[in-house]
Design an enzyme around this catalytic site. Structure first.
Site, mmCIF file in Angstrom:
data_model
loop_
_atom_site.group_PDB
_atom_site.id
_atom_site.type_symbol
_atom_site.label_atom_id
_atom_site.label_comp_id
_atom_site.label_asym_id
_atom_site.label_seq_id
_atom_site.Cartn_x
_atom_site.Cartn_y
_atom_site.Cartn_z
ATOM 1 C CB SER A 22 -10.625 0.998 -6.567
ATOM 2 O OG SER A 22 -10.159 0.775 -7.886
ATOM 3 C CG ASN A 109 -5.598 -9.403 -11.892
ATOM 4 O OD1 ASN A 109 -6.385 -8.473 -11.728
ATOM 5 N ND2 ASN A 109 -5.991 -10.639 -12.131
ATOM 6 C CB THR A 154 10.060 -0.516 37.851
ATOM 7 O OG1 THR A 154 10.144 -0.440 39.273
ATOM 8 C CG2 THR A 154 11.457 -0.476 37.267
ATOM 9 C CG HIS A 155 6.087 -2.108 39.237
ATOM 10 N ND1 HIS A 155 5.508 -3.272 38.800
ATOM 11 C CD2 HIS A 155 7.359 -2.430 39.583
ATOM 12 C CE1 HIS A 155 6.382 -4.260 38.887
ATOM 13 N NE2 HIS A 155 7.519 -3.780 39.349
ATOM 14 C CB SER A 276 -10.683 23.728 28.153
ATOM 15 O OG SER A 276 -12.027 23.737 28.582
ATOM 16 C CE LYS A 282 -8.544 20.843 31.301
ATOM 17 N NZ LYS A 282 -8.294 19.593 31.903
ATOM 18 C CG ASN A 284 -6.479 20.330 27.660
ATOM 19 O OD1 ASN A 284 -6.177 20.333 28.854
ATOM 20 N ND2 ASN A 284 -7.664 20.678 27.217
ATOM 21 C CD GLU A 289 -5.023 14.148 25.939
ATOM 22 O OE1 GLU A 289 -6.088 14.444 25.355
ATOM 23 O OE2 GLU A 289 -4.711 14.623 27.044
ATOM 24 C CE1 TYR A 316 -6.649 -7.957 -7.384
ATOM 25 C CE2 TYR A 316 -8.614 -8.697 -8.546
ATOM 26 C CZ TYR A 316 -7.950 -7.749 -7.799
ATOM 27 O OH TYR A 316 -8.595 -6.581 -7.464
ATOM 28 C CD GLN A 321 -11.366 -2.164 -5.656
ATOM 29 O OE1 GLN A 321 -11.067 -2.401 -6.818
ATOM 30 N NE2 GLN A 321 -12.578 -1.756 -5.313
ATOM 31 C CE LYS A 324 -5.106 -0.905 -4.888
ATOM 32 N NZ LYS A 324 -5.629 -2.284 -4.603
HETATM 33 N N1 ARG Z 1 -8.962 -1.934 -8.398
HETATM 34 C C1 ARG Z 1 -8.426 -3.243 -8.433
HETATM 35 C C2 ARG Z 1 -7.626 -3.496 -7.165
HETATM 36 O O1 ARG Z 1 -7.362 -2.564 -6.512
HETATM 37 C C3 ARG Z 1 -7.529 -3.368 -9.631
HETATM 38 C C4 ARG Z 1 -7.379 -4.757 -10.149
HETATM 39 C C5 ARG Z 1 -8.598 -5.160 -10.862
HETATM 40 N N2 ARG Z 1 -8.492 -6.424 -11.479
HETATM 41 C C6 ARG Z 1 -9.550 -7.156 -11.736
HETATM 42 N N3 ARG Z 1 -9.371 -8.270 -12.302
HETATM 43 N N4 ARG Z 1 -10.758 -6.764 -11.418
HETATM 44 O O2 ARG Z 1 -7.318 -4.571 -6.790
#
Ligand code: ARG
Length: 458
Positions: A22, A109, A154-155, A276, A282, A284, A289, A316, A321, A324
């Site tokens: 990660s 964790n 409205t509408h 454009s 144009k 834009n 948007e 956990y 993970q 994120k």
């Molecule tokens: N990268 C993990 C997460 O974002 C960290 C926690 C990892 N814990 C584990 N027991 N593998 O959740």
């Protein structure tokens, strides 16, 4: 390089390493990770698990690591599994065996639960700051446009006349609720998971109140299993961010309409428009948007996290993970959208005349013509019918109610007198609406004062 090689006899498959890691995305909370570790060792020393010297040496190295990453002199090595592994390895490289004591009484964790909370808390504060800035822009604009008349719809059909100040004021109220939601979430989430261990607390005499206090929390979380597997606050935050985007998106839709060749109520500044590649004429509204378009990915993050969490048994699980990347993407997106939107509306040109002309044509004063008859004793339902006939007559002749002669009025109802013209002037139609929350200037100024006070106090 790994935090957990001991019980394994084989190298991890390379694809597994990549799939599992990660660090490419959790490196962004290195500050929060290090701040959490500093609080943890401060507490470990206070309860006698680390000596004063060990604590000092770890804190100095962690502080150096943080500063060097910020300055760019230390690069985060992405061959590590996650930011926690990298920081601990770097600490141990610098302090030897002392650094290896950092993780006493802690699991990744509770560590990651803490880091994500700290990061989210900081992000809530920054989003709130940007929203407040946008609201200041809206308030300034509203003050300048209490007499800029325009049709209310409205509408998407012209309905009754109001002012630009009133229209902007509607969004001010939405963003006020958005900020209040952010505030609520921040209060509810502000408990510290550190010290919950992997799931069942630890056997060390940790002082969880101390770490909670050091990190600016109101206190420790009260169930170690919930602590490491709670992502409710993120779901709530993504919900609040989705609502902010919904508001911005509706506003963008209007900006796009107002900026169109047909409306010409506003003209976006060159600095906030794009051209454009083929059509030279144009200009834009790409920013509006894009904000409207990016709403989808923020809703997506909310839906994705809700779905990820729904089948996870306590406590956990690695599924978490997945919280994120999508949350970070939503947080980045919303902050950028608020700021770009703010710049776009504060620089756009407002065509007062076009707005007012549009309010004049389109029978936005028809209700007031009916109310005029009611004032002269005609029952409302009859008045409604009479004005309906007038409107039909005007449509056939291609004129506005204001353009009819008194004879033409009287031909439909003898009740009409010379004062009908005043009663249906756009200005009067707006200015007579002065109950609190209505577009009349007096009512609007009262609300602007209330909102100025809100800005001072919140
Ligand atoms: N990268 C993990 C997460 O974002 C960290 C926690 C990892 N814990 C584990 N027991 N593998 O959740």
């Amino acid at each position: 390089m790994k935090l957990w090689g001991g019980r394994f006899t084989k190298e991890t498959n390379q694809l597994v390493n990549e799939f599992n890691a990660s660090i490419s995305f959790d490196k962004r909370f290195f500050r929060q990770d290090i701040d959490g570790s500093i609080a943890h060792v401060t507490m470990l020393a206070a309860v006698g698990i680390l000596t004063h010297e060990e604590k000092e040496s770890i804190i100095k190295a962690l502080t150096d690591i943080k500063n060097e990453i910020i300055e760019g002199t230390l690069e985060i090595d992405e061959s590590f599994e996650d930011i926690h592994s990298f920081v601990e390895a770097e600490l141990t490289r610098r302090t030897g065996d002392t650094g290896k004591k950092l993780h006493t009484g802690r699991s990744r964790n509770d560590q990651v639960a803490l880091d994500m909370k700290l990061y989210t808390r900081d992000d809530i504060d920054e989003t709130d700051r940007r929203l407040k800035h946008l609201m200041a822009t809206l308030l300034t604009m509203a003050e300048a446009h209490t007499e800029t008349y325009m049709p209310g719809f409205t509408h998407l059909q012209k309905a009754q006349p109001l002012t630009l100040a009133h229209h902007l004021g509607a969004y001010f109220e939405m963003f006020k609720r958005d900020r209040s939601r952010l505030h609520d979430i921040r209060v509810r989430m502000n408990t510290c998971p550190l010290g919950s261990g992997a799931l069942a607390g630890t056997t060390y005499p940790l002082d969880r109140n101390m770490t909670a206090q050091l990190l600016g929390f109101d206190g420790p979380t009260l169930n170690s299993m919930d602590s490491v597997s709670d992502r409710d606050y993120l779901i709530e935050y993504l919900g609040a961010l989705s609502t902010i985007m919904m508001h911005l998106s509706r506003f963008c839709e209007e900006i796009i309409l107002w900026n169109s060749n047909e409306y010409q109520f506003i003209e976006l500044d060159d600095a906030y428009s794009t051209g454009s590649s083929i059509m030279p004429q144009k200009k834009n509204p790409d920013i509006a948007e894009l904000v409207r378009g990016k709403t989808g990915r923020v809703y997506g993050a909310l839906t994705a996290l809700l779905t990820t969490m729904k089948g996870i048994p306590l406590a956990y699980n690695k599924d978490m993970q997945e919280d994120k990347e999508m949350s970070f993407d939503a947080m980045d997106t919303v902050k950028a959208c608020i700021t770009l939107f703010d710049g776009m509306i504060s620089t756009m040109k407002i065509n007062k005349q076009a707005m007012e002309n549009s309010a004049r044509h389109g029978f936005t004063n028809a209700t007031d013509a009916a109310d005029y008859l009611v004032g002269k004793g005609v029952p409302f339902r009859d008045a409604h019918g009479i004005v309906g006939q007038l409107v039909l007559y005007c449509i056939e002749k291609g004129i506005a109610l204001d353009d009819m002669t008194l004879e033409e009025y009287k031909a439909v109802s003898p009740v009409f007198e010379e004062d009908i013209y005043d009663a249906i002037s756009i200005r009067n139609c707006v200015e007579l609406r002065n109950t609190i929350g209505a577009p009349g200037k007096k009512a609007m100024q009262e609300v602007i004062e209330i909102n100025k006070k809100y800005m001072e106090e919140n």
